[in-house]
Design a protein around this motif. Structure first.
Motif, mmCIF file in Angstrom:
data_model
loop_
_atom_site.group_PDB
_atom_site.id
_atom_site.type_symbol
_atom_site.label_atom_id
_atom_site.label_comp_id
_atom_site.label_asym_id
_atom_site.label_seq_id
_atom_site.Cartn_x
_atom_site.Cartn_y
_atom_site.Cartn_z
ATOM 1 N N HIS A 142 5.468 55.220 66.820
ATOM 2 C CA HIS A 142 4.915 56.224 67.844
ATOM 3 C C HIS A 142 5.637 57.598 68.083
ATOM 4 O O HIS A 142 4.715 58.427 68.353
ATOM 5 C CB HIS A 142 4.894 55.521 69.178
ATOM 6 C CG HIS A 142 6.325 54.958 69.488
ATOM 7 N ND1 HIS A 142 6.536 53.733 68.963
ATOM 8 C CD2 HIS A 142 7.184 55.270 70.281
ATOM 9 C CE1 HIS A 142 7.756 53.525 69.556
ATOM 10 N NE2 HIS A 142 8.092 54.322 70.226
ATOM 11 N N ASP A 156 8.906 65.428 75.023
ATOM 12 C CA ASP A 156 8.935 64.455 75.951
ATOM 13 C C ASP A 156 8.661 62.994 75.356
ATOM 14 O O ASP A 156 7.954 62.161 75.490
ATOM 15 C CB ASP A 156 7.283 64.721 76.752
ATOM 16 C CG ASP A 156 7.314 63.543 77.954
ATOM 17 O OD1 ASP A 156 8.317 63.321 78.587
ATOM 18 O OD2 ASP A 156 6.089 63.180 78.449
ATOM 19 N N LEU A 157 9.498 62.954 74.538
ATOM 20 C CA LEU A 157 9.853 61.743 73.616
ATOM 21 C C LEU A 157 10.383 60.458 74.439
ATOM 22 O O LEU A 157 11.163 60.713 75.292
ATOM 23 C CB LEU A 157 10.615 61.839 72.264
ATOM 24 C CG LEU A 157 10.192 62.940 71.351
ATOM 25 C CD1 LEU A 157 11.257 62.841 70.377
ATOM 26 C CD2 LEU A 157 8.980 62.209 70.679
ATOM 27 N N PRO A 158 9.526 59.175 74.311
ATOM 28 C CA PRO A 158 10.050 58.063 75.321
ATOM 29 C C PRO A 158 11.449 57.562 74.634
ATOM 30 O O PRO A 158 11.392 57.324 73.522
ATOM 31 C CB PRO A 158 9.018 57.292 75.015
ATOM 32 C CG PRO A 158 8.142 57.638 73.843
ATOM 33 C CD PRO A 158 8.610 59.211 73.508
ATOM 34 N N ARG A 159 12.058 57.102 75.583
ATOM 35 C CA ARG A 159 13.180 56.009 75.273
ATOM 36 C C ARG A 159 14.144 56.629 74.095
ATOM 37 O O ARG A 159 14.499 55.575 73.180
ATOM 38 C CB ARG A 159 12.632 54.724 74.841
ATOM 39 C CG ARG A 159 11.938 54.059 76.278
ATOM 40 C CD ARG A 159 11.159 52.744 75.971
ATOM 41 N NE ARG A 159 10.224 53.034 74.829
ATOM 42 C CZ ARG A 159 9.080 53.233 75.070
ATOM 43 N NH1 ARG A 159 8.815 53.756 76.424
ATOM 44 N NH2 ARG A 159 8.103 53.514 74.311
ATOM 45 N N THR A 198 17.579 54.640 72.436
ATOM 46 C CA THR A 198 17.684 53.348 71.881
ATOM 47 C C THR A 198 16.802 53.492 70.394
ATOM 48 O O THR A 198 16.904 52.588 69.707
ATOM 49 C CB THR A 198 17.184 52.094 72.719
ATOM 50 O OG1 THR A 198 15.587 52.347 73.045
ATOM 51 C CG2 THR A 198 18.126 51.617 73.479
ATOM 52 N N PRO A 227 12.451 54.011 65.599
ATOM 53 C CA PRO A 227 12.363 53.412 66.815
ATOM 54 C C PRO A 227 12.213 51.784 66.580
ATOM 55 O O PRO A 227 11.556 51.442 66.010
ATOM 56 C CB PRO A 227 11.163 53.978 67.610
ATOM 57 C CG PRO A 227 10.269 54.396 66.638
ATOM 58 C CD PRO A 227 11.018 54.737 65.315
#
Lengths: 339, 77, 339, 77
Positions: free
Chosen positions: D9, D40-43, D46, D72
């Motif tokens: 993603h 604005d990349l999520p998380r 991790t 990811p």
């Protein structure tokens, strides 16, 4: 949209529109062994509209280790694979129209089935049938997806008429004595890996996402942790008799086909392969011997005990199968060993 | 020098995943027949060849530093 | 040797000796969803001596698209997955001792099961359970094989205590809001590809061919034709609380666990995740909305309609599941969305 | 320059399979936080990072020419 396919519709590569396209398609699967039962299950679960599956064998105990549609009951009932597959596929998804054909995938049968087929899945165990599929694919403009495996090794390649090279471009001739699961063994993860590649390509083609279809030839060895994908842009052969300008579809021609004949009154079938050529009897004897087959021979022929039947192989690839009058069964035995 | 990789049963026959040898200037067909003689490799005429991860025909010429791979098609299914 | 396993015994990596080793082993499979049903089928067909499979859910219609042991009948009967899996696995291979456990894979359960287990297969749908498996693996010196997939993307990594880095070395903390099949969708070829990798590694470990076990972290995207394997030699983290010198096995500790509580008289379960941290409610709302869920919210909470239940998620990851008193079911719903 | 690859993603968020940018001298953590802000990349905390196909920690320094990949971990199964 049906709740059933909700997780697949969520995947952006498919979506609602893609799911409707999948529903409208007809896939022909040649073979219901390890690759065929796996591909058929994936495509049945995915909701393909119509699936036709062709196979000539019945379920045997040694199939259960890797052929995912079958159970011990099918072995006891000696069910034809196509029939046993149909039964399980219907229980999995009653939305899909399944047609099972118990018989040999001859050029006649495949040409007869070609009308209305959107895609052919390769799940056969020999190159002769693959070359027939390849010619049918070119003649009727139907994409097909080559897949094969032996041991922990496998490969896949998508063939789209008018776009990619064809199998005859790559091989130029039918390989004599290709490795088979009966000579090299097989582990089921290798089967699953080929199925993963073949069915991913199938879904792309069924939703008509031609941009995403893989153009490389994939091969891998799961035990040795190898994976390669080869660029194939130079593989198209202008003089190819299957896809070139002067095409003749040689494998649809009766001359280029394995001939089987019952030898009168002798409970024996004679097999004459299409690709006559020297078979190294000495190597074959060594190979079969080390696999536990009982083999006897001289410089001219080799005799192999195969359960109730006995096969005698001559240097030119010709063979006699003693103990049967069933042409299809005899050809199946021959191709298990000689590929 | 050239790195020559062998897949599947060819690897067992050669006894190594790859060989380092000098094949520059030779065609694929020449290299195949030399290896055939030396290692008694089976059915090399229908083995697919890749040069630098690209399918190559038997008359392609190998250059210094090229990586050659032999990938036998199999028929199991 | 049984004819049944003849093709697998023929494969030099296994052989007769390997087959006997496989027969003597006990594998614990955590989860009986897509990966679990696939791994269980491969290992049952391969003739593993004992298989224990743990799952807390029952078979739903949306599972049929990719979960290979189940049929329409299992959906109609609302069978627990572990029970439906057991039934099919027995029909496939009556030689294998199958034990199905219907329940949540809690640390208590896994510690209780650990004695005598040779290998654990990861087939769960959330990182919390994986971290528990990872700690059990280190504490009891049992290898386990991580596998996961979403969309056309997937990954696998083999974890051998004392030899490889562990999952806690790689992640350091439980990822909040990992992609799940309920938020990103899933196609079954991606499932098959992960299963191929996980079960190939499983067979290597079961025959004790440690030299052949893959040391790299594999990830792939079948739709985008990507495949990478990463070297992991630098991934081991000396200060790791799961596998380092000062290890505490944090995920076996009650404190670090998702807490579920029935809220008295309200037909509601409260979920308090172990990894408290900011959840971006705005992003989650957009994501769930685009997936077709009915979502309402304000800056402090988000309310999502999920069939008969309604989930309210707060900024710190805490949630209320309205419409159920079943703790396990509520946790399952939560983890489907938040991973 | 550095080639920076995005998987799953992340690729959709960035809108490209890879970016070419200059990350030499930066740590993985610095690059992550810069990309986070820009796309604005999520998380990202991790997300696993590989430099030249080898797992790398957040404090690893990126060198000129290194290929960086962001992978990811997912939890589906």
């Amino acid at each position: 949209m049906n709740e059933r396919y909700s997780r697949q519709v969520l995947f952006p590569g498919i979506g609602k529109e893609g799911q409707e396209k999948i529903r409208g398609k007809h896939v022909l699967i040649i073979g219901a062994g390890a690759l065929g039962s796996g591909s058929a299950e994936v495509l049945t679960r995915a909701g393909v509209g119509r699936i036709t599956i062709v196979d000539r064998d019945y379920v045997e105990e040694s199939n259960l280790q890797r052929q995912q549609l079958y159970t011990e009951e099918d072995v006891l009932g000696k069910l034809p694979k196509a029939a046993a597959a149909e039964k399980r596929l219907r229980a999995i998804n009653s939305d899909v129209e399944i047609r099972a054909i118990i018989g040999d995938a001859t050029p006649e049968l495949l040409e007869e089935l070609a009308a209305g087929i959107d895609l052919m899945m390769d799940a056969t165990d020999n190159f002769e049938t693959r070359m027939v599929m390849n010619d049918v694919s070119q003649k009727y403009k139907i994409p097909w997806i080559y897949g094969a495996c032996v041991g922990s090794y496998g490969m896949s390649f998508s063939i789209i008429p008018g776009k990619t090279p064809c199998l005859n471009c790559l091989l130029r001739t039918i390989p004599l004595q290709g490795m088979t699961c009966d000579t090299g063994g097989i582990i089921s993860p290798a089967v699953q890996m080929v199925i993963a590649h073949q069915t991913a390509e199938a879904l792309k083609m069924l939703v008509e996402d031609w941009e995403s279809v893989r153009t490389t030839f994939v091969s891998f060895d799961l035990w040795r942790n190898q994976y390669t994908s080869l660029k194939m842009s130079k593989a198209k052969f202008a003089g190819c008799l299957s896809c070139g300008e002067e095409r003749t579809y040689p494998y649809l021609d009766h001359e280029n086909r394995t001939k089987t004949t019952v030898l009168c009154g002798r409970d024996t079938v004679q097999i004459r392969p299409s690709n006559q050529g020297e078979v190294s009897l000495e190597k074959l004897a060594g190979q079969l011997g080390s696999l536990g087959y009982q083999v006897k021979g001289n410089p001219y022929l080799l005799s192999v005990e195969m359960g109730p039947e006995r096969m005698v192989i001559f240097q030119d690839g010709r063979a006699l199968i003693h103990g049967t009058k069933d042409l299809t069964h005899a050809k199946s035995i021959y191709q298990r060993i000689l590929g | 020098m050239n790195k020559v990789l062998f897949f599947a049963h060819l690897r067992d026959v050669v006894g190594a995943e790859f060989l380092s040898l000098d094949a520059a200037g030779k065609t694929v067909a020449q290299l195949k027949s030399e290896l055939c003689e030396k290692y008694d490799l089976p059915r090399m005429e229908t083995v697919m060849t890749a040069i630098n991860e690209e399918f190559s025909s038997n008359d392609e010429v190998i250059h210094e530093g090229d990586e050659v791979a032999f990938i036998p098609p199999v028929s199991g299914g």
